[in-house]
Design a protein around this motif. Sequence first.
Motif, PDB file in Angstrom:
ATOM      1  N   LEU A 224       0.748  -1.051  -0.165  1.00 39.32           N
ATOM      2  CA  LEU A 224      -0.064   0.003  -0.036  1.00 39.32           C
ATOM      3  C   LEU A 224       0.881   1.204   0.140  1.00 39.32           C
ATOM      4  O   LEU A 224       1.667   1.511   0.796  1.00 39.32           O
ATOM      5  N   SER A 225       0.750   2.215  -1.074  1.00 40.88           N
ATOM      6  CA  SER A 225       1.566   3.353  -1.176  1.00 40.88           C
ATOM      7  C   SER A 225       0.946   4.534  -0.308  1.00 40.88           C
ATOM      8  O   SER A 225      -0.275   4.355   0.081  1.00 40.88           O
ATOM      9  N   THR A 226       1.556   5.416   0.038  1.00 39.26           N
ATOM     10  CA  THR A 226       1.139   6.642   0.780  1.00 39.26           C
ATOM     11  C   THR A 226       0.063   7.347   0.148  1.00 39.26           C
ATOM     12  O   THR A 226      -0.120   7.442  -1.035  1.00 39.26           O
ATOM     13  N   GLY A 227      -0.852   7.798   0.788  1.00 39.11           N
ATOM     14  CA  GLY A 227      -2.269   8.636   0.317  1.00 39.11           C
ATOM     15  C   GLY A 227      -3.188   7.473  -0.041  1.00 39.11           C
ATOM     16  O   GLY A 227      -4.278   8.001  -0.387  1.00 39.11           O
ATOM     17  N   VAL A 228      -3.112   6.491  -0.064  1.00 33.17           N
ATOM     18  CA  VAL A 228      -4.283   5.239  -0.038  1.00 33.17           C
ATOM     19  C   VAL A 228      -5.474   5.506   0.760  1.00 33.17           C
ATOM     20  O   VAL A 228      -5.014   5.569   2.169  1.00 33.17           O
TER      21      VAL A 228
END
Length: 229
Positions: free
Chosen positions: A63-67
């Motif tokens: 999971l990347s940042t801002g999800v």
Amino acid sequence: MPLNQAIEGHTVCDDLSMVGSEFLDAARLRAGFLVVEEVAALAGSGVAIFDPFSTLISAGVALSTGVTIWPGVTLQIREGGCIIIGSDVQLYPGTRIVSAGGKVVVGPQAEIGEEGGFTIKAEGPVCEISIGQGARLLGGGSMTLNNRVGDGAQVLGPIRMQNCQLGSGGTYNEPDPDKRGAVLKGSGVARQIDVPTGMVIQAFGLFSNSSMLPQSHFHPKPQDLSVQG
């Protein structure tokens, strides 16, 4: 069950943390999901989780940042599968992404599951599903087998997709509709469909039996673009 009813010596009101640990998390662990505390801790890496109790995420999901993950989302890995979610993706309630030996990649700023959820299943080592940057999948549809949804492309409605390709383009905010990513809209079954940039198929049944049209057929170009064209 009343909130104060005892569950094997513990009550919900008196010891919610014990109930969560001993009952909720045990079921999650058996199914290969993170426990509630681990889901909530994802907020520390820049992921917005509104309800860790209704959110199921397998260990190993990237999971990347801002999800942003809304309640009722499932991200499940089995049999050595792979799920990668890009930055600033919105996963709305009812979204279910399953990789059972396959691979699912969701590009940055994609929106999945608004207006009824969406199911994506890559089952088998040869199955790969890719969702491009700024793509939108909404309205209760599903994908299985191999699918490529290009940047800005859209799937609008309860459409069952198998082995389809939607061309890349601008998002739905692109002023010229014929430069937007490809679109499937309506309801029914889409198999082996290849839609290029700027085109749309609207169908209610089998998409293979329906005509492909430029998106400007449904969304006329602004006057200044029409003159330039």
